[in-house]
Every structure is written in C-alpha cells, then in structure tokens.
Write an enzyme that holds these catalytic residues in place. Structure first.
Site: not given
Ligand SMILES: Cc1cc2nc3c(=O)[nH]c(=O)nc-3n(C[C@H](O)[C@H](O)[C@H](O)COP(=O)(O)O)c2cc1C
Length: 367
Positions: A85, A112, A133, A135, A161, A237, A259, A261, A264, A293-294
């Site tokens: 986002a 997003s 993506q 929501y 998601t 996801k 995932s 997320h 988060r 993730g990572g």
């Molecule tokens: C700042 C930020 C915003 C995110 N916003 C969304 C989002 O809007 N929708 C979503 O499905 N995932 C969102 N995610 C999750 C990412 O799609 C993804 O699953 C995650 O960042 C992967 O891990 P990584 O940052 O370690 O590569 C967000 C992640 C971050 C870091």
C-alpha cells in the site's frame, strides 16, 4: 537519489539501510514494521538464513536459464512484485515508478487495492504484466466495481488477501499515529467521501480506516463470490497451512501464495519458508504455490524454488529501491536479485529453474 560520488548499494540490505537514513521516521516505520513484537518479521529472515544450500558440482552449467513459466507466462526469473500500500510515501512517482521498472524488466507487478495511483493510471504508465490485489470491503458493490475496473484495465489475475480480517497491530504505527499526508489517498477509491487515512486519536490512522471499511468476516464462500464476479484467475494470498491450501484449491483458487504478510499480521505466525513444503504437498501440483516474506537474496529464491515454490514475491525490497532512487532504484533492486539468482543457480549446479530440486536443501527434502 544516489549521487555519482556515492556508489549504488550492492545488496537489498544496503538499500534498506539507505532508505532508513532517508525516509521520515513515520514512513520508514510503516514500511519496515511487523506486528506486536515483530517475532514473525524476524523469523521470516532467520528461517531463510538457517537453511543451507548443498551445491552440486561439475555440472557444465555455463550461463543458467533463470526464466520460468507460471500461469502461462514466461517470467525472466521466478520473482513477482508483491502488493504494498501507499508507495507514494516512498517516492512521488510511487506505483508508477514501480510499474515502469517492472515493465522494463519484464517482472509482474501486483498492485495493492490501497495504491496511491489509480489502477488505470498505473496501466497507462507502462505496459508490463500486472496482477491486482483485492481487499474485500464491507461494501461489496465497491469491491465488485474495483475488480471490474481491474479486469477492464488488463490486469491478468486477482490476488485475494485472506490474512487480514483485522489489521495486525503495528506498534510503531500506533506510536507514530500513522497517517497519510494531506492530499494522499487510496487512489482507487477517491473521490468517495470518508476515504481519508487521517489522524485517529490514539491509534494508527490505517488501523482505523481498515476497521471501518474492510470486511472482517470473510469465509471460503467469498472466494467463490470473487470468482463469480470476474473471469480473472484468483490467487489466495496469506495461507500458511496445508489444510487451508486444500480448501483454497477446492474453492477454485488458481494459485496459493504462502504469506504471513511480511510479519505484519499475526505475530507468532511461522516463517513462510518453514511451511512451504507442507503447502506444496497438500496442493500436490494442482495449482502453483508461491511464497513471500523475507526474500532478500538470490539464494533465498533458490531455496524457495527448491522447496516447491513456482515463484517468490518481494515487498519491502521494492519500497527500499523506490525510496532511494525512484524508478532506477526499483530497477536496480530487480536487477540485483536477478544477478544474484543467476549466480546462485550457477554455484548450485543448476542450468535451469526446473533443475532446482529439493536435494539442494539438506534436511528439507534431499537428505
Ligand atoms: C508497507 C507494506 C504494505 C503492504 N500492503 C499490502 C497490501 O496492501 N495488500 C497486501 O495483500 N499485502 C500488503 N503487504 C504485504 C506484502 O504484499 C507481502 O506479503 C510482504 O511485504 C512480503 O514480505 P517482505 O516485505 O519481507 O518481502 C504490505 C507489506 C508492506 C511492507
């Protein structure tokens, strides 16, 4: 911007450090943070680092072919940009810069729902492959219209998601009272009233926005609903269990994204790479399984592919590139990972992505 006197970062970690130095604290914290104690955030990295790669030698590899076919499209490497986002917080060109860098590299971008340029504006900016993506809002008509717009604009898949019935508590955002600056909105949704991610007293503005707008009670039937309102394939996801992956397939998911997320949402969730194998076995080849993730190194991509991922997604690395150098920074982040992946394949004795087998990862498949 990096300047001529300042050599460009040589790794994703360096991009992350530079981004930390340049971004306002509220923005950096929003991008970097995980939920609660950030256990899962750290775990994603630790799990990749713990896994060894056991290379094969004298395989006559030469220059490896890093390309892979997923969902009927050839990708230059098994890497896709994850939805994140509010990319304009990183750089004024936000998702448009990401779109241009992705298009130039042939990498698929997932936009997003909460992008800061509209899904149409992003398409106009560059002609690369793209997923959208989703929501699911409490307002189904709004959700449906977003999906219809994405389909009309040429997005190739929907990414639903499912790990965010409520927003994880990112305590850095709570402390910072995270808000979007004046004039910045979820651009797919304006000019509707009440879309502002505005100050919210004692909490994060995003948390308040999410609670008021996003449906907290989705079920597997909603996967069927989403499929019924669009012809696009639906990827699910946010799955970290084999039984959920099987359910997703039985509800018609075209793909699974393992995932958490990026740490988060539910803190204490497992590292994604640690549950990949279980999901891959449950799905048994019926649909592609992806992971995020990572992922920060080419060797991480090799590990994920070795354990059965069709491709990985990256979230924060793209934001770090964007923050440091806009479109050029994103391009460099994608190029770095591509170079690292090719080198890791060569060093593992793999000439093709199909040749990356579980035998490379001791204890996880190959002994
Ligand atoms: C700042 C930020 C915003 C995110 N916003 C969304 C989002 O809007 N929708 C979503 O499905 N995932 C969102 N995610 C999750 C990412 O799609 C993804 O699953 C995650 O960042 C992967 O891990 P990584 O940052 O370690 O590569 C967000 C992640 C971050 C870091």
């Amino acid at each position: 911007m990096t300047t001529p006197s300042e050599p460009p970062p040589v790794s994703i970690a360096e991009y992350g450090r530079l981004a930390a130095a340049r971004l306002p604290v509220m923005t950096y914290d929003y991008f970097a943070s995980g939920a609660d104690d950030e256990v899962t955030l750290r775990r994603n990295r630790e799990a990749f680092e713990r896994l060894a790669l056991r290379p094969r030698v004298l395989r006559g590899v030469g220059v490896p072919d890093t390309s892979v076919e997923v969902f009927g499209r050839r990708h230059p490497l098994p890497l896709i940009v994850a939805p994140t986002a509010f990319a304009r917080l990183a750089h004024p060109d936000g998702e448009i810069a990401v779109a241009r860098a992705c298009a130039a590299a042939g990498v698929t971008q997932t936009l997003s729902t909460l992008s800061t340029y509209s899904l149409e504006a992003v398409v106009e900016a560059g002609g690369g492959p793209r997923w959208f993506q989703v929501y699911v809002f409490r307002d189904r008509a709004l959700t449906r219209s977003l999906v219809e717009r994405a389909e009309a604009a040429g997005y190739e898949s929907l990414v639903l998601t499912v790990d965010a019935p409520v927003l994880g508590s990112r305590e850095r955002d709570v402390r910072n009272r995270f808000v979007l600056p004046e004039g910045m909105y979820p651009a797919n949704l304006v000019p509707e009233e009440g879309q502002e991610v505005r100050p919210a007293g004692e909490e994060s503005g995003l948390a308040r926005y999410f609670t008021s707008r996003i449906d907290p009670a989705l079920t597997w039937d909603d996967v069927d609903w989403l499929r019924s309102v669009s012809r696009l394939p639906v990827l699910v996801k946010g799955v970290v269990r084999g039984d959920d992956a099987r359910l997703a397939v039985s509800h018609g998911a075209a793909g699974i994204i393992v995932s958490n997320h990026g740490g988060r949402q539910l803190d204490s969730a497992p590292a994604t790479i640690d549950v990949l194998r279980e999901v891959v076995e449950a799905v048994a080849g019926r649909v592609p399984v992806l992971l995020d993730g990572g992922v920060r190194r080419g060797t991480d991509i090799v590990k994920a592919v070795a354990l059965g991922a069709a491709a990985v997604l990256i979230g924060r690395p793209v934001l770090w590139g964007l923050a440091v150098d806009g479109e050029a920074g994103v391009a460099r982040v994608l190029a770095l990972l591509h170079e690292e992946f090719a080198r890791a394949m060569a060093l593992c004795g793999c000439g093709s992505v199909a040749g990356i087998g579980a035998d490379l990862v001791p204890g996880q498949g190959g002994g």
